[in-house]
Design an enzyme around this catalytic site. Structure first.
Site, short mmCIF file in Angstrom:
data_model
loop_
_atom_site.label_atom_id
_atom_site.label_comp_id
_atom_site.label_asym_id
_atom_site.label_seq_id
_atom_site.Cartn_x
_atom_site.Cartn_y
_atom_site.Cartn_z
N HIS A 1 2.18 -25.32 8.73
CA HIS A 1 3.46 -26.03 8.55
C HIS A 1 3.36 -27.21 9.50
O HIS A 1 3.64 -27.08 10.70
CB HIS A 1 4.65 -25.15 8.95
CG HIS A 1 4.66 -23.81 8.26
ND1 HIS A 1 4.98 -23.66 6.94
CD2 HIS A 1 4.41 -22.56 8.72
CE1 HIS A 1 4.91 -22.38 6.61
NE2 HIS A 1 4.57 -21.70 7.67
N GLN B 1 5.78 -28.35 12.40
CA GLN B 1 5.96 -27.49 13.57
C GLN B 1 5.03 -27.87 14.73
O GLN B 1 5.26 -27.46 15.88
CB GLN B 1 5.80 -26.01 13.18
CG GLN B 1 6.96 -25.54 12.30
CD GLN B 1 6.79 -24.13 11.73
OE1 GLN B 1 5.95 -23.36 12.19
NE2 GLN B 1 7.57 -23.80 10.72
N TYR C 1 7.57 -26.75 2.65
CA TYR C 1 8.88 -26.44 2.07
C TYR C 1 10.00 -27.37 2.52
O TYR C 1 11.17 -27.17 2.15
CB TYR C 1 9.27 -24.98 2.36
CG TYR C 1 9.32 -24.59 3.83
CD1 TYR C 1 10.47 -24.76 4.58
CD2 TYR C 1 8.21 -24.04 4.45
CE1 TYR C 1 10.52 -24.40 5.92
CE2 TYR C 1 8.24 -23.68 5.78
CZ TYR C 1 9.39 -23.85 6.51
OH TYR C 1 9.42 -23.50 7.82
N HIS D 1 4.07 -15.81 2.13
CA HIS D 1 4.27 -15.08 3.39
C HIS D 1 4.67 -13.65 3.04
O HIS D 1 5.59 -13.46 2.25
CB HIS D 1 5.48 -15.64 4.15
CG HIS D 1 5.31 -16.97 4.80
ND1 HIS D 1 6.27 -17.95 4.68
CD2 HIS D 1 4.37 -17.47 5.63
CE1 HIS D 1 5.92 -19.00 5.39
NE2 HIS D 1 4.77 -18.74 5.97
N HIS E 1 -0.15 -13.53 6.66
CA HIS E 1 0.25 -12.53 7.67
C HIS E 1 -0.10 -11.12 7.17
O HIS E 1 -1.03 -10.53 7.69
CB HIS E 1 1.72 -12.63 8.08
CG HIS E 1 2.11 -14.02 8.52
ND1 HIS E 1 1.41 -14.68 9.50
CD2 HIS E 1 3.07 -14.88 8.08
CE1 HIS E 1 1.95 -15.89 9.66
NE2 HIS E 1 2.95 -16.03 8.81
N ASP F 1 -1.00 -22.24 11.33
CA ASP F 1 0.41 -21.93 11.07
C ASP F 1 1.39 -22.81 11.86
O ASP F 1 1.66 -23.94 11.47
CB ASP F 1 0.63 -20.42 11.34
CG ASP F 1 1.98 -19.92 10.86
OD1 ASP F 1 2.84 -20.73 10.52
OD2 ASP F 1 2.18 -18.69 10.83
C1 NGQ Z 1 8.01 -20.64 8.19
N1 NGQ Z 1 6.82 -19.30 9.78
O1 NGQ Z 1 8.34 -20.70 7.02
O2 NGQ Z 1 7.77 -21.64 8.85
C2 NGQ Z 1 7.90 -19.28 8.83
C3 NGQ Z 1 9.18 -18.91 9.52
C4 NGQ Z 1 10.48 -17.61 7.81
C5 NGQ Z 1 6.17 -18.17 10.09
N2 NGQ Z 1 6.48 -17.11 9.46
C6 NGQ Z 1 10.37 -18.85 8.63
N3 NGQ Z 1 5.24 -18.15 11.00
O3 NGQ Z 1 9.53 -16.85 7.67
O4 NGQ Z 1 11.58 -17.40 7.30
ZN ZN Z 2 3.97 -19.76 7.56
#
Ligand code: NGQ
Ligand code: ZN
Length: 442
Positions: free
Chosen positions: A50, A53, A113, A224, A261, A312
């Site tokens: 992402h 981030q 996203y 995810h 994950h 990530d």
């Molecule tokens: C994300 N990141 O979409 O960036 C997710 C967090 C979620 C990680 N899972 C947000 N590392 O899963 O709702």
């Molecule tokens: Zn992610």
């Protein structure tokens, strides 16, 4: 070596390939500057990113009023995300991709996203944010698999998106239009895949519709899954099955899939992933940072499962550190050594690099047995590689010290990093600095 030339080849005394070492092997163009190198190996695909981030790494490390968790981090991340526009994203992603290349990642899967404007409305060009990522990757010279993400609901119960999630939201129709428009841009260094944010964010009917649609045909599918115990419990409560189990019961999960994950899997789920040929997308430094838990790596390797690595949230941008953490997490848990090597005499470093490379290629949708255009050349002047040979080079690369050992990087057939310097590194870093300064002021 000419630090500006993108062409030219190298003759490598010891070239690591998934089929073993080759001696006096050639990489790159036949014409151009000639380079000699001692050790080279295929560049690593980064299967989960992402990009935005990257600019908040280190900004969520203060204790909050209650218990700090994945979910409190997510609130901080949402606040940060709400300030990022297309120009910010372009500058942040370009810097990130330069850092990835310098660290030995030559391809990145961008799980994207942030589609809409901060108020939740589409941009005049609905692909504005996607195009910012494409421009950043091409500026940095990294191979890109762009994964536009379908994100529709705020939880397993189908609740609507919260205000700050609205910029992620697309209808199935809008999603398929975006996918189609991005697919039209595909090129040698740009691939397009499908992504479902998570089972929490995608209703069953929408998942089925997207997976059965013509623009999704033949593409890799990333999702995810099962990162937090809380989502395993919610999935059990609402859908009556654990997330990975539910996914296998409701979709044809095969080698096109990358399950990002997949931390909390029981034995049956772990074997189902391995049998399917899907890739487990492991992101050890982010998973450690977010307090996720540990994937059952040893059992999964015994079941011949495929895995790859992703940086990530970019608290670390280094295949060396992520692979090290992958092994060390398991050692700490099992209280023994040498986890990711299968037979007596096998090297952990060779297993980790080869498997993560093969799994990463699979997650991108590329064959996992040939390397052609993406290479990293190690710094044979480093004391860390003194007296290393074919038997010990990869373990030396992964398990000795912290000095960067990646000297030159070829991505998509062009030298993008030479003598540790990215060809556009200074300009891109200056843009990044300006961008994060303006975000901090704003
Ligand atoms: C994300 N990141 O979409 O960036 C997710 C967090 C979620 C990680 N899972 C947000 N590392 O899963 O709702
Ligand atoms: Zn992610």
């Amino acid at each position: 070596m000419d630090s500006t030339s993108a062409t030219g080849g190298a003759t490598v005394a010891h070239l690591w390939t998934p089929r073993g070492w080759q001696r006096e092997a050639r990489i790159g163009d036949v014409a151009g500057n000639e380079v000699r190198a001692r050790f080279a190996l295929p560049g690593m695909p980064n299967l989960h990113s992402h990009a935005f981030q990257r600019a908040m790494a280190g900004l969520a490390e203060r204790r909050g009023p209650g218990e700090d968790s994945f979910w409190t981090w997510r609130e901080a991340m949402y606040g940060f995300a709400s300030r990022i526009g297309p120009d910010d994203l372009r500058a942040i992603a370009a810097q990130l991709y330069v850092e990835m290349l310098a660290a030995g990642y030559t391809h990145v899967c961008e799980f994207h996203y942030l589609h809409n404007a901060p108020d939740g409305r589409p941009y005049a060009d609905p692909a504005a944010m996607s195009k910012a990522i494409i421009e950043a990757a091409s500026d940095a010279g990294i191979g890109l698999t762009l994964l536009p993400v379908l994100y529709m609901t705020g939880g397993f119960d189908g609740r609507p998106l919260s205000e700050r999630q609205r910029r992620f939201g697309l209808s199935v129709d809008a999603y398929l239009r975006l996918l189609d428009s991005l697919a039209a841009l595909e090129s040698r260094q740009l691939r397009v895949g499908v992504a479902l944010h998570s089972l929490r964010a995608v209703p069953e009917a929408a998942m089925r519709e997207v997976l059965a649609s013509p623009p999704a045909a033949g593409r890799v599918v990333h999702i995810h899954v099962a990162e937090q115990i809380g989502e395993v419990q919610d999935c059990l409560g609402v859908r009556g099955a654990r997330p990975v189990q539910w996914l296998f019961d409701h979709a044809e999960v095969d080698s096109r899939w990358c399950l990002v994950h997949a931390t909390h899997v029981d034995d049956a789920e772990m074997h189902a992933i391995a049998r399917s040929g899907a890739v487990a997308g492991l992101c050890p430094t982010t998973e450690a940072n977010l307090g996720d838990g540990l994937f059952p790596l040893r059992g999964y390797l015994d079941a011949d499962g495929f895995f790859g690595i992703g940086s990530d949230s970019h608290v670390s941008v280094s295949p060396v550190e992520d692979l090290r953490w992958l092994e060390y997490g398991q050692r700490l848990l099992a209280r023994r050594r040498i986890i990711a090597a299968c037979k007596t005499g096998d090297s952990v470093g060779e297993l980790l690099w080869t498997s993560a490379w093969q799994g990463g290629r699979r997650a991108v949708g590329l064959p996992n047995d040939v390397a052609r255009d993406d290479w990293i050349v190690l710094d044979d002047a480093s004391p860390l590689l003194a007296a290393r040979d074919e038997r010990s080079a990869l373990d030396g690369f992964l398990f000795a010290g912290n000095a960067p050992l990646v000297r030159d990087v070829m991505a998509g057939g062009a030298w993008v990093v030479r003598d540790f310097r990215h060809r556009e590194g200074e300009r891109i870093a200056a843009d990044y600095r300006r961008t994060v300064e303006s975000l901090a002021d704003g």
